[in-house]
Design a protein around this motif. Structure first.
Motif, PDB file in Angstrom:
ATOM      1  N   ASN A  96     -36.249 -38.252  10.818  1.00  0.00           N
ATOM      2  CA  ASN A  96     -36.941 -39.479  10.413  1.00  0.00           C
ATOM      3  C   ASN A  96     -37.136 -40.449  11.578  1.00  0.00           C
ATOM      4  O   ASN A  96     -37.719 -41.520  11.400  1.00  0.00           O
ATOM      5  CB  ASN A  96     -36.166 -40.179   9.292  1.00  0.00           C
ATOM      6  CG  ASN A  96     -36.216 -39.397   7.985  1.00  0.00           C
ATOM      7  OD1 ASN A  96     -37.140 -38.618   7.754  1.00  0.00           O
ATOM      8  ND2 ASN A  96     -35.220 -39.599   7.133  1.00  0.00           N
ATOM      9  N   GLY A  97     -36.589 -40.086  12.740  1.00  0.00           N
ATOM     10  CA  GLY A  97     -36.842 -40.885  13.935  1.00  0.00           C
ATOM     11  C   GLY A  97     -35.875 -42.014  14.207  1.00  0.00           C
ATOM     12  O   GLY A  97     -36.209 -42.936  14.965  1.00  0.00           O
ATOM     13  N   VAL A  98     -34.647 -41.964  13.637  1.00  0.00           N
ATOM     14  CA  VAL A  98     -33.716 -43.079  13.852  1.00  0.00           C
ATOM     15  C   VAL A  98     -33.288 -43.205  15.317  1.00  0.00           C
ATOM     16  O   VAL A  98     -32.839 -44.270  15.742  1.00  0.00           O
ATOM     17  CB  VAL A  98     -32.456 -42.940  12.962  1.00  0.00           C
ATOM     18  CG1 VAL A  98     -32.814 -42.998  11.496  1.00  0.00           C
ATOM     19  CG2 VAL A  98     -31.688 -41.669  13.294  1.00  0.00           C
ATOM     20  N   ALA A  99     -33.415 -42.127  16.075  1.00  0.00           N
ATOM     21  CA  ALA A  99     -33.032 -42.168  17.494  1.00  0.00           C
ATOM     22  C   ALA A  99     -34.240 -41.920  18.396  1.00  0.00           C
ATOM     23  O   ALA A  99     -34.097 -41.447  19.524  1.00  0.00           O
ATOM     24  CB  ALA A  99     -31.944 -41.140  17.777  1.00  0.00           C
ATOM     25  N   GLY A 100     -35.423 -42.222  17.886  1.00  0.00           N
ATOM     26  CA  GLY A 100     -36.633 -41.986  18.660  1.00  0.00           C
ATOM     27  C   GLY A 100     -37.229 -40.627  18.352  1.00  0.00           C
ATOM     28  O   GLY A 100     -36.630 -39.796  17.667  1.00  0.00           O
ATOM     29  N   THR A 101     -38.396 -40.390  18.873  1.00  0.00           N
ATOM     30  CA  THR A 101     -39.095 -39.139  18.569  1.00  0.00           C
ATOM     31  C   THR A 101     -38.428 -37.916  19.194  1.00  0.00           C
ATOM     32  O   THR A 101     -38.631 -36.794  18.736  1.00  0.00           O
ATOM     33  CB  THR A 101     -40.552 -39.209  19.068  1.00  0.00           C
ATOM     34  OG1 THR A 101     -40.553 -39.483  20.478  1.00  0.00           O
ATOM     35  CG2 THR A 101     -41.316 -40.303  18.334  1.00  0.00           C
ATOM     36  N   ASP A 102     -37.621 -38.142  20.241  1.00  0.00           N
ATOM     37  CA  ASP A 102     -36.997 -37.003  20.923  1.00  0.00           C
ATOM     38  C   ASP A 102     -35.488 -36.949  20.703  1.00  0.00           C
ATOM     39  O   ASP A 102     -34.773 -36.284  21.450  1.00  0.00           O
ATOM     40  CB  ASP A 102     -37.288 -37.055  22.423  1.00  0.00           C
ATOM     41  CG  ASP A 102     -36.657 -38.266  23.098  1.00  0.00           C
ATOM     42  OD1 ASP A 102     -36.318 -39.246  22.384  1.00  0.00           O
ATOM     43  OD2 ASP A 102     -36.494 -38.238  24.330  1.00  0.00           O
ATOM     44  N   GLY A 103     -34.995 -37.640  19.672  1.00  0.00           N
ATOM     45  CA  GLY A 103     -33.555 -37.688  19.436  1.00  0.00           C
ATOM     46  C   GLY A 103     -32.941 -36.312  19.243  1.00  0.00           C
ATOM     47  O   GLY A 103     -31.879 -35.995  19.787  1.00  0.00           O
ATOM     48  N   MET A 104     -33.625 -35.472  18.481  1.00  0.00           N
ATOM     49  CA  MET A 104     -33.096 -34.139  18.220  1.00  0.00           C
ATOM     50  C   MET A 104     -33.083 -33.291  19.489  1.00  0.00           C
ATOM     51  O   MET A 104     -32.150 -32.530  19.744  1.00  0.00           O
ATOM     52  CB  MET A 104     -33.922 -33.463  17.131  1.00  0.00           C
ATOM     53  CG  MET A 104     -33.109 -32.584  16.204  1.00  0.00           C
ATOM     54  SD  MET A 104     -34.009 -32.107  14.730  1.00  0.00           S
ATOM     55  CE  MET A 104     -34.180 -33.639  13.874  1.00  0.00           C
ATOM     56  N   ASP A 105     -34.135 -33.430  20.290  1.00  0.00           N
ATOM     57  CA  ASP A 105     -34.193 -32.689  21.550  1.00  0.00           C
ATOM     58  C   ASP A 105     -33.055 -33.105  22.482  1.00  0.00           C
ATOM     59  O   ASP A 105     -32.433 -32.263  23.142  1.00  0.00           O
ATOM     60  CB  ASP A 105     -35.530 -32.933  22.251  1.00  0.00           C
ATOM     61  CG  ASP A 105     -36.682 -32.188  21.593  1.00  0.00           C
ATOM     62  OD1 ASP A 105     -36.440 -31.529  20.566  1.00  0.00           O
ATOM     63  OD2 ASP A 105     -37.813 -32.267  22.104  1.00  0.00           O
ATOM     64  N   ARG A 106     -32.779 -34.403  22.537  1.00  0.00           N
ATOM     65  CA  ARG A 106     -31.702 -34.886  23.410  1.00  0.00           C
ATOM     66  C   ARG A 106     -30.352 -34.344  22.960  1.00  0.00           C
ATOM     67  O   ARG A 106     -29.494 -34.001  23.781  1.00  0.00           O
ATOM     68  CB  ARG A 106     -31.672 -36.420  23.428  1.00  0.00           C
ATOM     69  CG  ARG A 106     -32.942 -37.066  23.947  1.00  0.00           C
ATOM     70  CD  ARG A 106     -32.713 -38.490  24.429  1.00  0.00           C
ATOM     71  NE  ARG A 106     -31.984 -39.326  23.496  1.00  0.00           N
ATOM     72  CZ  ARG A 106     -32.549 -40.051  22.524  1.00  0.00           C
ATOM     73  NH1 ARG A 106     -33.865 -40.009  22.337  1.00  0.00           N
ATOM     74  NH2 ARG A 106     -31.807 -40.815  21.743  1.00  0.00           N
TER      75      ARG A 106
END
Length: 246
Positions: A62-72
């Protein structure tokens, strides 16, 4: 294109997180490395680990950590487990042994007496809290003989001066708490990481699945951990004493 929550589930990446990251200290270090605020998610320990990670996946999607949160987050896990195939597609280039930055240090803490487990835990909490306030990732190995020895592998520092400053702060805080200690900086020749899960076999043929083993862990300590799960009478030796791991 950033990875999606659906891909995390269908590609088995989420299952890998559930299997490998199930302790608060591991998760705290991973999320700090990925620069993701844990306050976005339910308090750790309130849910089953699978449900907690499912929630993390949904919220990151849902983007709580930005668009690349999962990638990070995946890159952070790939840095911990360089050989893991699930994390490998997003493995950062610095995880290549030939490209690793010397961005940390090893700190040795020797306490001249043997402490009870509860006291050791208090000391570990103190040391970990000091390190985490600096933004460092930390792994701690413990050894007992005639004294208590803590070996810290510190990562995410920009200079050797920061490592030196941390060592001084740890020594000062432990001394203020009444602990005699000798804190030294040791050579930092490689970036420590978790090995892939290992399988070991005991003397009775029982197999053990071993995970969360740091690459810096001496083999004898792994063997000793297995031996300690058995009673003394299963270990024959010439003088009737328990066989020692060497």
């Amino acid at each position: 294109m950033p990875i999606t929550c659906k891909q995390m589930r269908t590609q088995g990446i989420l299952d890998e997180f559930i299997k490998l990251y199930y302790q608060s200290s591991q998760i705290g270090a991973l999320f700090a490395k990925a620069n993701i605020d844990l306050s976005h998610f339910p308090e750790f320990g309130k849910l089953k680990i699978k449900d907690w990670w499912q929630n993390v996946c949904t919220e990151l999607g849902n983007g709580v950590a930005g668009t690349d949160g999962m990638d990070r987050l995946i890159k952070g896990a790939a840095d911990d487990y360089p050989g893991n195939e699930k994390f490998n597609p997003l493995k950062p280039e610095k995880s290549n042994p030939n490209n690793r930055e010397n961005n940390g240090g090893n700190i040795s803490i020797n306490l001249p007496e043997t402490y009870q487990p509860d006291d050791v835990i208090k000391i570990l909490d103190k040391v970990q809290n000091i390190a985490l306030t600096t933004g460092a990732a930390i792994a701690i190995n413990i050894g007992f003989q005639a004294s208590t020895h803590l070996s810290l592998t510190i990562q995410n520092f920009k200079s050797q001066e920061e490592v030196t400053q941390l060592a001084k702060e740890i020594e000062q805080k432990l001394t203020e708490d009444g602990h005699q200690c000798n804190v030294q900086i040791e050579p930092y020749n490689f970036r420590d990481y978790y090995t892939d899960p290992l399988t070991a076999e005991g003397p009775d043929g029982q197999r053990f699945a071993l995970d969360q083993i740091r690459a810096s862990t001496p083999v004898k300590d792994v063997a000793r951990g297995i031996m300690n799960t058995y009673s003394d009478d299963i270990w024959p030796s010439r003088d009737g004493q328990k066989t020692q791991a060497v």
